[in-house]
Design a protein around this motif. Structure first.
Motif, PDB file in Angstrom:
ATOM      1  N   LEU A  30     -17.177  65.863 -49.131  1.00 15.60           N
ATOM      2  CA  LEU A  30     -17.629  66.721 -50.222  1.00 15.60           C
ATOM      3  C   LEU A  30     -16.557  66.886 -51.295  1.00 15.60           C
ATOM      4  O   LEU A  30     -16.865  67.226 -52.439  1.00 15.60           O
ATOM      5  CB  LEU A  30     -18.053  68.086 -49.677  1.00 15.60           C
ATOM      6  N   LYS A  31     -15.313  66.647 -50.929  1.00 18.98           N
ATOM      7  CA  LYS A  31     -14.244  66.672 -51.933  1.00 18.98           C
ATOM      8  C   LYS A  31     -14.471  65.572 -52.968  1.00 18.98           C
ATOM      9  O   LYS A  31     -14.207  65.749 -54.158  1.00 18.98           O
ATOM     10  CB  LYS A  31     -12.878  66.480 -51.259  1.00 18.98           C
ATOM     11  N   TYR A  32     -14.994  64.426 -52.508  1.00 23.91           N
ATOM     12  CA  TYR A  32     -15.307  63.330 -53.431  1.00 23.91           C
ATOM     13  C   TYR A  32     -16.494  63.707 -54.313  1.00 23.91           C
ATOM     14  O   TYR A  32     -16.549  63.341 -55.493  1.00 23.91           O
ATOM     15  CB  TYR A  32     -15.612  62.048 -52.663  1.00 23.91           C
ATOM     16  N   VAL A  33     -17.464  64.424 -53.730  1.00 28.61           N
ATOM     17  CA  VAL A  33     -18.614  64.892 -54.509  1.00 28.61           C
ATOM     18  C   VAL A  33     -18.123  65.780 -55.647  1.00 28.61           C
ATOM     19  O   VAL A  33     -18.560  65.655 -56.801  1.00 28.61           O
ATOM     20  CB  VAL A  33     -19.597  65.669 -53.607  1.00 28.61           C
ATOM     21  N   GLN A  34     -17.189  66.681 -55.330  1.00 28.84           N
ATOM     22  CA  GLN A  34     -16.619  67.563 -56.352  1.00 28.84           C
ATOM     23  C   GLN A  34     -15.873  66.766 -57.411  1.00 28.84           C
ATOM     24  O   GLN A  34     -15.975  67.034 -58.607  1.00 28.84           O
ATOM     25  CB  GLN A  34     -15.667  68.562 -55.696  1.00 28.84           C
ATOM     26  N   LEU A  35     -15.142  65.763 -56.950  1.00 31.59           N
ATOM     27  CA  LEU A  35     -14.325  64.952 -57.847  1.00 31.59           C
ATOM     28  C   LEU A  35     -15.168  64.247 -58.897  1.00 31.59           C
ATOM     29  O   LEU A  35     -14.757  64.087 -60.041  1.00 31.59           O
ATOM     30  CB  LEU A  35     -13.528  63.922 -57.029  1.00 31.59           C
ATOM     31  N   PHE A  36     -16.393  63.862 -58.522  1.00 30.34           N
ATOM     32  CA  PHE A  36     -17.262  63.126 -59.443  1.00 30.34           C
ATOM     33  C   PHE A  36     -18.236  64.049 -60.187  1.00 30.34           C
ATOM     34  O   PHE A  36     -19.308  63.619 -60.610  1.00 30.34           O
ATOM     35  CB  PHE A  36     -18.022  62.035 -58.687  1.00 30.34           C
ATOM     36  N   GLY A  37     -17.870  65.313 -60.323  1.00 26.95           N
ATOM     37  CA  GLY A  37     -18.576  66.191 -61.249  1.00 26.95           C
ATOM     38  C   GLY A  37     -19.662  67.067 -60.681  1.00 26.95           C
ATOM     39  O   GLY A  37     -20.175  67.944 -61.380  1.00 26.95           O
ATOM     40  N   ARG A  38     -20.052  66.863 -59.428  1.00 25.42           N
ATOM     41  CA  ARG A  38     -21.091  67.708 -58.842  1.00 25.42           C
ATOM     42  C   ARG A  38     -20.400  68.830 -58.051  1.00 25.42           C
ATOM     43  O   ARG A  38     -20.300  68.789 -56.841  1.00 25.42           O
ATOM     44  CB  ARG A  38     -22.032  66.864 -57.975  1.00 25.42           C
ATOM     45  N   LYS A  39     -19.948  69.795 -58.812  1.00 20.71           N
ATOM     46  CA  LYS A  39     -19.034  70.794 -58.263  1.00 20.71           C
ATOM     47  C   LYS A  39     -19.772  71.854 -57.462  1.00 20.71           C
ATOM     48  O   LYS A  39     -20.935  72.175 -57.726  1.00 20.71           O
ATOM     49  CB  LYS A  39     -18.226  71.447 -59.390  1.00 20.71           C
ATOM     50  N   GLY A  40     -19.061  72.384 -56.462  1.00 21.13           N
ATOM     51  CA  GLY A  40     -19.622  73.431 -55.627  1.00 21.13           C
ATOM     52  C   GLY A  40     -18.545  74.034 -54.753  1.00 21.13           C
ATOM     53  O   GLY A  40     -17.373  73.644 -54.812  1.00 21.13           O
ATOM     54  N   ARG A  41     -18.949  74.986 -53.929  1.00 24.90           N
ATOM     55  CA  ARG A  41     -18.030  75.683 -53.034  1.00 24.90           C
ATOM     56  C   ARG A  41     -18.391  75.357 -51.593  1.00 24.90           C
ATOM     57  O   ARG A  41     -19.565  75.362 -51.205  1.00 24.90           O
ATOM     58  CB  ARG A  41     -18.097  77.177 -53.273  1.00 24.90           C
ATOM     59  N   ILE A  42     -17.366  75.055 -50.780  1.00 22.41           N
ATOM     60  CA  ILE A  42     -17.568  74.617 -49.402  1.00 22.41           C
ATOM     61  C   ILE A  42     -17.243  75.747 -48.432  1.00 22.41           C
ATOM     62  O   ILE A  42     -16.219  76.415 -48.562  1.00 22.41           O
ATOM     63  CB  ILE A  42     -16.677  73.398 -49.078  1.00 22.41           C
ATOM     64  N   LEU A  43     -18.124  75.941 -47.455  1.00 21.42           N
ATOM     65  CA  LEU A  43     -17.877  76.897 -46.370  1.00 21.42           C
ATOM     66  C   LEU A  43     -18.186  76.235 -45.035  1.00 21.42           C
ATOM     67  O   LEU A  43     -19.160  75.485 -44.921  1.00 21.42           O
ATOM     68  CB  LEU A  43     -18.747  78.147 -46.517  1.00 21.42           C
ATOM     69  N   ARG A  44     -17.370  76.524 -44.018  1.00 16.97           N
ATOM     70  CA  ARG A  44     -17.596  75.991 -42.672  1.00 16.97           C
ATOM     71  C   ARG A  44     -17.743  77.127 -41.670  1.00 16.97           C
ATOM     72  O   ARG A  44     -17.186  78.202 -41.840  1.00 16.97           O
ATOM     73  CB  ARG A  44     -16.428  75.110 -42.240  1.00 16.97           C
ATOM     74  N   ASN A  45     -18.533  76.855 -40.619  1.00 21.98           N
ATOM     75  CA  ASN A  45     -18.701  77.787 -39.493  1.00 21.98           C
ATOM     76  C   ASN A  45     -19.126  79.170 -39.962  1.00 21.98           C
ATOM     77  O   ASN A  45     -18.384  80.141 -39.877  1.00 21.98           O
ATOM     78  CB  ASN A  45     -17.418  77.866 -38.670  1.00 21.98           C
ATOM     79  N   ILE A  46     -20.367  79.227 -40.446  1.00 26.26           N
ATOM     80  CA  ILE A  46     -20.923  80.467 -40.984  1.00 26.26           C
ATOM     81  C   ILE A  46     -21.821  81.104 -39.931  1.00 26.26           C
ATOM     82  O   ILE A  46     -22.776  80.497 -39.460  1.00 26.26           O
ATOM     83  CB  ILE A  46     -21.730  80.185 -42.268  1.00 26.26           C
ATOM     84  N   TYR A  47     -21.524  82.362 -39.554  1.00 27.51           N
ATOM     85  CA  TYR A  47     -22.311  83.089 -38.558  1.00 27.51           C
ATOM     86  C   TYR A  47     -23.351  83.935 -39.289  1.00 27.51           C
ATOM     87  O   TYR A  47     -23.074  85.050 -39.729  1.00 27.51           O
ATOM     88  CB  TYR A  47     -21.417  83.974 -37.698  1.00 27.51           C
ATOM     89  N   VAL A  48     -24.572  83.408 -39.402  1.00 30.61           N
ATOM     90  CA  VAL A  48     -25.632  84.117 -40.125  1.00 30.61           C
ATOM     91  C   VAL A  48     -26.360  85.060 -39.153  1.00 30.61           C
ATOM     92  O   VAL A  48     -26.784  84.632 -38.079  1.00 30.61           O
ATOM     93  CB  VAL A  48     -26.637  83.122 -40.736  1.00 30.61           C
ATOM     94  N   PRO A  49     -26.514  86.340 -39.527  1.00 34.93           N
ATOM     95  CA  PRO A  49     -27.182  87.286 -38.618  1.00 34.93           C
ATOM     96  C   PRO A  49     -28.671  86.989 -38.470  1.00 34.93           C
ATOM     97  O   PRO A  49     -29.343  86.608 -39.435  1.00 34.93           O
ATOM     98  CB  PRO A  49     -26.948  88.638 -39.296  1.00 34.93           C
TER      99      PRO A  49
END
Length: 282
Positions: A30-49
């Motif tokens: 996803l770092k490459y995705v960001q590099l080529f202009g499709r920017k976003g924020r990355i989160l890992r291991n999300i505990y959704v209630p």
């Protein structure tokens, strides 16, 4: 691999430990995705209630102006067979040994259900199932436009395809606000993790020894993964190698293996323990 860990590994769907490594590698893609202009924020291991007081753990999120890409990581090898509606999928290894596992699309649909319940219905959610580059998606049938099943090195192409087919629905400020809101779910309390562990124990009738493995896995997944990989290497080397057998190319130990196919099927040979990076044999 330790018997308790192996049993737990299977109970959790066969990839909970190696899946952690897969999440890290997908996040790098996803770092490459960001590099080529499709920017976003990355989160890992999300505990959704969930509404019953439990939590649903999501592997990886990519929060963008198009919506949220919800990733489920499967770090498998071999041939993969399955379709969108089946309850079980199949993995077939080179020796023709078959293993079934829960449909990862359905698994991710459950994650999306609780994520949608948490953030609301307005934000588009896209499901991407990511398999290791070591596998081959032999026969996988998908009909839904917002679902992708890919090998990890196609992450950029999958995100780009969904990105180009959808209009912007979030501003930069809204993306950041959503990121901060969901980031809270990655920093859960020890009590929340303990409850998550207990729910898994109850579901799979896990013993105390397995429970200890599970607790360590959830509290410190990267350390647990490394320990298990080290045990696998140590066992392989100690059982099948000789002290004086060293690969002349890379210096790692040679391991006694048995050919499974071809004209030499059934015959033994020495192969480098660094395979597949080093393919020396004798």
């Amino acid at each position: 691999m330790d018997v308790a860990v192996d049993k737990l590994y299977q109970a959790l769907g066969g990839d909970k430990l190696t899946g952690k490594l897969g999440e890290v590698l997908t996040a790098k893609e996803l770092k490459y995705v960001q590099l080529f202009g499709r920017k976003g924020r990355i989160l890992r291991n999300i505990y959704v209630p969930k509404d019953n007081g439990e939590t649903s753990e999501i592997d990886l999120l990519y929060i963008t102006q198009k919506g949220i890409f919800v990733f489920e990581s499967k770090n498998y090898s071999g041939w993969i067979f399955g379709d969108e509606k089946s309850q079980k999928w199949t993995m077939m290894l080179p020796n023709k040994e078959k293993h079934s596992f829960y449909n990862p699309i359905k698994q991710n649909q459950t994650h999306i259900k609780w994520l949608r319940s948490y953030i609301g219905e307005e934000i588009p959610l896209f499901s991407i199932i990511v398999f290791s580059e070591r596998c081959e998606l032999k026969k996988v049938t998908i009909t839904s436009q917002d679902i992708k099943v890919i090998k990890r090195d196609f992450t950029y192409a999958a995100v780009r395809d969904i990105w180009n087919k959808n209009k912007d629905c979030l501003s930069g400020e809204e993306v950041e606000s959503l990121y901060k809101n969901l980031q809270k779910l990655t920093k859960v309390s020890e009590e929340t993790k303990e409850v998550h562990i207990q729910n898994i124990k109850n579901r799979y009738s896990i013993s105390e020894k397995e429970s200890a493995c599970l607790k360590k896995m959830i509290m410190n997944p990267e350390e647990t993964k490394q320990e298990i990989e080290n045990k696998k290497v140590e066992t392989s080397v100690s059982e099948n190698s000789e002290p004086d057998k060293v690969c002349p190319r890379c210096g790692k130990k040679l391991i006694l293996r048995t050919a499974k196919k071809g004209v030499n099927a059934g015959k033994q040979f020495w192969g480098c323990s660094g395979f597949p990076k080093c393919r020396y044999t004798e």
